[in-house]
Each structure stands twice: as structure tokens, then as C-alpha cells.
Design an enzyme around this catalytic site. Structure first.
Site, PDB file in Angstrom:
ATOM      1  N   GLY A  66       0.814  -1.206   0.000  1.00  0.00           N
ATOM      2  CA  GLY A  66       0.000   0.000   0.000  1.00  0.00           C
ATOM      3  C   GLY A  66       0.845   1.253   0.000  1.00  0.00           C
ATOM      4  O   GLY A  66       0.512   2.240   0.650  1.00  0.00           O
ATOM      5  N   HIS A  67       1.955   1.206  -0.759  1.00  0.00           N
ATOM      6  CA  HIS A  67       2.839   2.360  -0.847  1.00  0.00           C
ATOM      7  C   HIS A  67       3.729   2.230  -2.087  1.00  0.00           C
ATOM      8  O   HIS A  67       3.707   1.211  -2.772  1.00  0.00           O
ATOM      9  CB  HIS A  67       3.707   2.491   0.411  1.00  0.00           C
ATOM     10  CG  HIS A  67       4.623   1.332   0.636  1.00  0.00           C
ATOM     11  ND1 HIS A  67       4.264   0.244   1.401  1.00  0.00           N
ATOM     12  CD2 HIS A  67       5.874   1.072   0.179  1.00  0.00           C
ATOM     13  CE1 HIS A  67       5.262  -0.625   1.414  1.00  0.00           C
ATOM     14  NE2 HIS A  67       6.258  -0.144   0.677  1.00  0.00           N
ATOM     15  N   ALA A  68       4.504   3.261  -2.359  1.00  0.00           N
ATOM     16  CA  ALA A  68       5.518   3.270  -3.415  1.00  0.00           C
ATOM     17  C   ALA A  68       6.758   3.949  -2.840  1.00  0.00           C
ATOM     18  O   ALA A  68       6.712   4.524  -1.748  1.00  0.00           O
ATOM     19  CB  ALA A  68       5.017   4.022  -4.641  1.00  0.00           C
TER      20      ALA A  68
END
Length: 138
Positions: A51-53
Site C-alpha cells: 500500500g505504498h511506493a
């Protein structure tokens, strides 16, 4: 970065009747120097990770045991990978949103990272990531 920069890396395997061995060398089997290693385990059924980059960090993700799915998103396109072999690594360059789910019972997800932990490197808001990712792709 675009999804066409993502790839499966077939890691070296030494087959032996007593058990197989796989090894990974930074800047040789992965396209970066390994600065951090971490792993996910005991993930409850139905849970999601990721749920991130990352702005600059690159990763190689390996299903050390069991299996899981990784959905990658470059800001325009999404693609899902199913990892279930300890001798395959999924190379993920920077600027790639990731969601990890569908963990099998007893699965272990190992991550090799190109950078030390730095909170400022994370995109945790998808809208912000999408704007920046699309701007870089122009």
C-alpha cells in the site's frame, strides 16, 4: 518508471539430493547493491501489506515459503504477479505502487532493498504518487 521495467529474475539454484541452495549477490543477480533485508511472515488470512511506493528505492521480492500476490501499479497500468517459488525474485524499480495479498498459510515474503529505511522515500498517499508518476512518464 513503467511496468515494463519490472521483471522476474531467475536466481541461481544448486540442486542437491540433500536439499537445494539458492544464493543472491548484490550488483550481480540483482541490479543494485543490497543495503537492507526484511521479511514478512505470520500474515493473517485476508490481510494486505504494501500500500505504498518508493521515490528512489528498488526491491527484489521473493516468496521464501508459500505464496502471495503482488499487484503493481505505475500510475497508469496495474499488473498482478503470483510468487510461489523461492528461486524467483520479482524486481520492482522505484516509482511503483505495490499491494501484497493472498498470502498462503505459512508464507514468508523476503525483500531485498537498495536503500536503508528512510520514511521520506515513501509515498503513502496514492493520489500524490499517481500525479508524480504520471509527470515522470511524460
Amino acid at each position: 518508471m513503467a511496468l515494463n521495467n519490472v521483471r522476474i529474475i531467475d536466481l541461481p539454484r544448486v540442486k542437491d539430493a540433500r536439499g537445494n541452495l539458492t544464493f543472491i549477490e548484490g550488483d550481480r543477480h540483482v541490479p543494485f547493491d543490497i543495503k537492507r533485508v526484511y521479511y514478512l511472515y505470520d500474515v493473517p488470512g485476508g490481510a494486505h501489506r504494501g500500500g505504498h511506493a518508493h521515490r528512489k528505492l528498488h526491491q527484489l521480492i521473493i516468496a521464501m515459503s508459500g505464496s502471495f500476490d503482488i499487484t503493481l501499479d505505475d500510475g497508469n497500468t496495474k499488473f498482478k504477479y503470483h510468487l510461489n517459488r523461492s528461486y524467483y525474485g520479482l524486481y520492482i524499480p522505484n516509482m511503483m505502487w505495490r499491494e501484497i495479498d493472498n498470502f498462503s498459510s505459512g508464507s514468508v515474503c523476503m525483500v531485498l532493498a537498495s536503500e536503508y529505511y528512510e520514511e521520506a522515500d515513501y509515498y503513502r498517499d496514492y493520489s500524490e504518487f499517481q500525479i508524480d508518476a504520471r509527470a515522470q512518464q511524460r
